[in-house]
Write a protein that holds these residues in place. Structure first.
Motif: not given
Lengths: 334, 556
Positions: A98-103, B310-316, B322-328, B384-388
């Protein structure tokens, strides 16, 4: 012992690195930083607890010298215990998710406010092209943006394209990275709160000189930015006063230079290499590889491969006199 | 203790060396093929290690010029490709080949000839990759080996950007060895499903067998798309196709999807067998049955299923919605749950046991701590954001080396020492093994703990040199120093294997007082494995024989 402790100790006494992801000066980098502290806290807590349990059981249940040689009691499992250590990680994952999705939703694709600046960024092997469609400015490798006052935000929106292979635009103190992919336009934004020079570099392997595809972002006060824009919009001097320089211009326009480079207001209109109209307004050449001095410029023209082996600009095989002339011409492009 | 009392003739008439080698080349015996996989993989492990060392020397200080950018780019491409496809995978397959039939009481794999065919395809793949050094040139005209990176992102692999044949060698070597991997996977699945000895129901299989079954399923799911993508790339390069040719409207992102649909399950193809070794070694050296066997099986199968989503977590950073990122993010974080369950079950297996700190157990203990750390940095990267920020930085390089070296290679070393007496009939030197352990663990932590830091300070991967003044210098120096210790550890390891093979004490059939079927036959096992077909009544058949008063089958 490991990653977490190094990361945390690093947080405590921050070393001076111009590319530290934990020293944000722009909203996207700041919200990532806040999230990362939260994630580090939770994962650090898990590490301490589980590692302590592992160490305790390894020491506590070691085979002792006084051991009688018999086998310990055989335990095959316990459903209650399994449930407990299934549900706890589920709850932690949900919180982190949830914290991640928000950001994610906060940071990606916001609507540009009225004062926003738009820049088209085009990645090339191995340099950056910047075009400001609203301001009619074209430059290379050194991005200038205005500082963004949180009260009156003037963020910069970057539309990312690639002319050849994949690249990635990463200035850690301003934002996370976003890739530049051919046939796949991307965008990102920055709103630096402090003026200054911010560094970064290409973060997606793009070929031989990927390592020297450096990024420089100059964050300027609104006044400085406005006067920079004013300068950049002028065309180049069409008739250099200096004799050597005008000789240099003739050479520049008669060998292949103009196939790749543009000098506004002259026949040179190539798009393959950086725009040279205001070359001397830039601090560095070759995408941040060397300072933009007369000597470096001459070395670069003589044989670009000495500064940046594997770059795509060829050596034109000019003699010393021609080199001096072309250098003099380029130095006149202010 | 030995259960079988028939004495085999131990001295055989001398066979000329040429005939001996010939027998190895034409063999369809799963044990010989397993050992060949392992020898082959160990030699590639050394090649890959040399390539890594060259990179680390180059990065020891900023603006170093030990190698040219072209050579450096070839080194990281060859290092990644070699280590994944020609060191890690053959090691895993070698152990699976050797152990699965023995542990289920079978005489051989289900398809012995397919098994030999698969091995030789894999071998040909590795040879093709290294033939590129003399057979093809790369990006810059002067190079030889492929230099497009081990995930070879389009369009860098298009003929425009990669003329010559170095990329073709890369593609063909993975295509060929990919068919070998799929053959082996089919073979493992068929063997496990059809060749189990009487009484060995699915629920009584050793965990190692369950985990290798899951691994084989994943190989089919993962390697097939990679193989398809290689064919598409060849069509692009030679038949005018435009799958990935962006200059003609193709899609670079489609290659990324194909590659990571392979690439992420591939991590589990490698780490699940590591789990398998640990799940056999920890119980034996803690003297306790594995805790929560059914849960361990369920967690493994769950990891198998989740890992293909989970493969697209290599592609953040490639600009998904945003929905795609959130799913992975969600699917990636979900995988932490079954993985956590495994760690807790290993912990519970040790709890209340009597832990013997022999070399295999030491490597497994280190595995537990390092896999825990790797999992936690994985959770950071899954945000994902940390991954960016962290993606494509040295933090990622440190993270996946923590998985591949800290977890997988450590578990493999444990497995080497654990099964060495079985395969060679000789005991290894415990003293050298402990020297190996301490050298390697010091080297590992020097290199890969400190490698996280330059990533946090903004150092991207795959750069042949870096600018001074970024705060990266000292960290890179420490990282390179760690390589020395690791190399010394590997020397101790290879020395131990060689010395023990010729000079080690005779091990006997069951040196660890263990519980699974492979310890009931001779060391090394005869070609036919078992003189009589074993019959089992529980998950630990040898425990039942050793403890007739309190056998396992009463409780299962």
């Amino acid at each position: 012992m490991s990653t977490l402790s190094t990361a945390i100790s690093h947080l405590l006494h921050r070393p001076s690195s111009p590319t530290d992801i934990f020293a944000p000066v722009s909203t996207p980098a700041k919200s990532i930083f806040d999230l990362s502290l939260f994630v580090l806290g939770i994962t650090g807590g898990i590490f301490v607890i589980v590692a302590a349990l592992l160490a305790y059981s390894a020491i506590r249940f070691r085979k002792r010298k006084s051991d009688n040689g018999g086998e310990p009691a055989q335990v095959y499992g316990s459903l209650q215990v399994e449930l407990a250590w299934t549900l706890t990680p589920v709850l932690i994952s949900v919180v982190l998710f949830l914290a991640t999705a928000r950001v994610i939703f906060q940071t990606q694709h916001p609507t540009p406010p009225p004062g926003a600046i738009e820049v088209t960024v085009i990645g090339h092997q191995f340099w950056w092209e910047y075009r400001y469609p609203g301001l009619k400015v074209v430059t290379a490798n050194e991005l200038h943006v205005p500082v963004s006052d949180p009260a009156h935000p003037t963020p910069t929106f970057l539309n990312l394209y690639s002319a050849d292979t994949d690249h990635s635009w990463w200035v850690p103190r301003l934002a996370g990275k976003t890739d530049l992919i051919p046939n796949h336009p991307n965008s990102m934004w920055i709103d630096p709160h402090e003026t200054g020079l911010y560094l970064g570099q290409c973060a997606q392997y793009c070929g031989t000189q990927h390592a020297k595809m450096l990024l420089r972002v100059y964050v300027q006060s609104p006044e400085d930015f406005a006067s920079w824009v004013q300068e950049q919009r002028q065309t180049a001097q069409t008739a250099p006063s200096d004799g050597t320089a005008s000789e240099g211009r003739k050479i520049f326009e008669s060998v292949a230079c103009i196939n790749c480079h543009t000098v506004a207001g002259t026949p040179a209109n190539g798009r393959f290499g950086p725009d040279l109209t205001h070359l001397m307004s830039r601090e560095t050449i070759a995408s941040g590889v060397a300072l933009n001095t007369r000597e470096n410029l001459r070395r670069w023209i003589e044989n670009p491969n000495t500064l940046k082996p594997g770059c795509l600009m060829p050596s034109m095989g000019l003699n010393n006199q021609q080199l001096d002339a072309v250098t003099a011409y380029l130095v006149s492009l202010r | 203790m030995s259960i079988i009392s028939v004495n085999l003739p131990r001295t055989q008439p001398a066979i000329p060396i040429v005939d001996k080698l010939h027998q190895w080349v034409i063999t369809v015996d799963h044990k010989r093929l397993g050992l060949m996989y392992i020898f082959y993989a160990l030699s590639f492990l050394v090649f890959g290690g040399i390539e890594a060392t060259i990179m680390r020397i180059q990065l020891i200080r900023p603006h170093n010029d030990f190698v040219s950018p072209q050579v450096f780019n070839q080194m990281f491409t060859m290092h990644g490709t070699t280590m994944i496809f020609f060191a890690a995978m053959p090691l895993v397959f070698g152990f699976a080949n050797y152990l699965v039939p023995l542990m289920i009481g079978a005489r051989d794999m289900a398809f012995p000839r397919l098994n030999a065919f698969s091995f030789w395809l894999t071998a040909l793949g590795g040879i093709l990759l290294y033939f590129s050094v003399i057979g093809g040139y790369g990006l810059y005209g002067a190079g030889n080996a492929p230099d497009v990176g081990w995930f070879a992102y389009a369009p860098l692999t298009a003929r425009t950007f990669s003329p010559g044949h170095s990329t073709d060698f890369w593609t063909l070597s993975l295509l060929v060895s990919g068919f070998g991997s799929i053959g082996t996977a089919i073979n493992i699945i068929a063997t496990v499903l059809c060749m189990r000895c009487p009484g060995m129901t699915l629920g009584r299989m050793p965990l190692l067998v369950w985990l290798n079954l899951t691994m084989a399923g994943l190989v089919i799911l993962a390697v097939s798309p990679l193989t398809a993508a290689q064919i598409m790339l060849l069509v692009d390069r030679y038949l005018g196709g435009h799958f990935f040719d962006t200059q003609a409207g193709g899609s670079a992102v489609v290659w990324m999807h194909f590659f990571w649909v392979f690439g992420h399950p591939e991590v589990y193809v490698l780490v699940i067998p590591a789990f398998a070794f640990v799940s056999e070694i920890i119980p034996v050296f803690s003297r306790k049955a594995i805790f929560g066997y059914p849960v361990m099986v369920a967690a493994t199968v769950a990891i198998g299923f989740i890992s293909v989503s989970v493969w697209a977590h290599h592609m953040f950073t490639v600009g998904m919605t945003s929905f795609g990122n959130t799913f992975f993010v969600l699917s990636t974080m979900a995988i932490a749950v079954p993985t956590g369950i495994k760690i807790f079950n290993w912990l519970a297996t040790m709890w209340g046991g009597k832990i013997h700190f022999r070399a295999p157990m030491l490597f497994c203990l280190a595995f537990l701590f390092q896999f825990l750390t790797a999992g936690l940095t994985g959770i950071m990267l899954s945000s994902a954001p940390f991954n960016w920020q962290l993606s494509n930085s040295y933090f990622v390089v440190a993270h996946f080396h923590y998985v591949i070296v800290g977890a997988i290679l450590f578990a493999l070393f444990g497995a080497f020492y654990y099964w060495f007496p079985k395969a060679s009939g000789r005991m290894y030197s415990e003293r050298l093994a402990k020297l190996h352990f301490w050298l390697f663990i010091i080297g590992f932590h020097l290199t890969f703990d400190f490698m996280h830091v330059p990533g946090i300070l903004g150092m991207p991967r795959r750069i042949y040199t870096y600018e001074p003044g970024r705060g990266w210098d000292a960290w890179n120096l420490i990282v390179t120093i760690g390589v020395l210790f690791q190399a010394a550890g590997i020397l101790a390891f290879v020395g131990n294997l060689l010395w023990s093979y010729f000079q080690g004490k005779t091990a006997g059939s069951d040196p660890w007082d263990a519980w699974t079927l492979e310890w009931s036959t001779h060391s090394p096992p005869p070609e036919y494995n078992f003189e009589t077909v074993p019959v089992v009544k529980s998950r630990r058949p040898l425990w039942d024989i050793k403890h007739p008063e309190d056998p396992d089958w009463k409780y299962e």
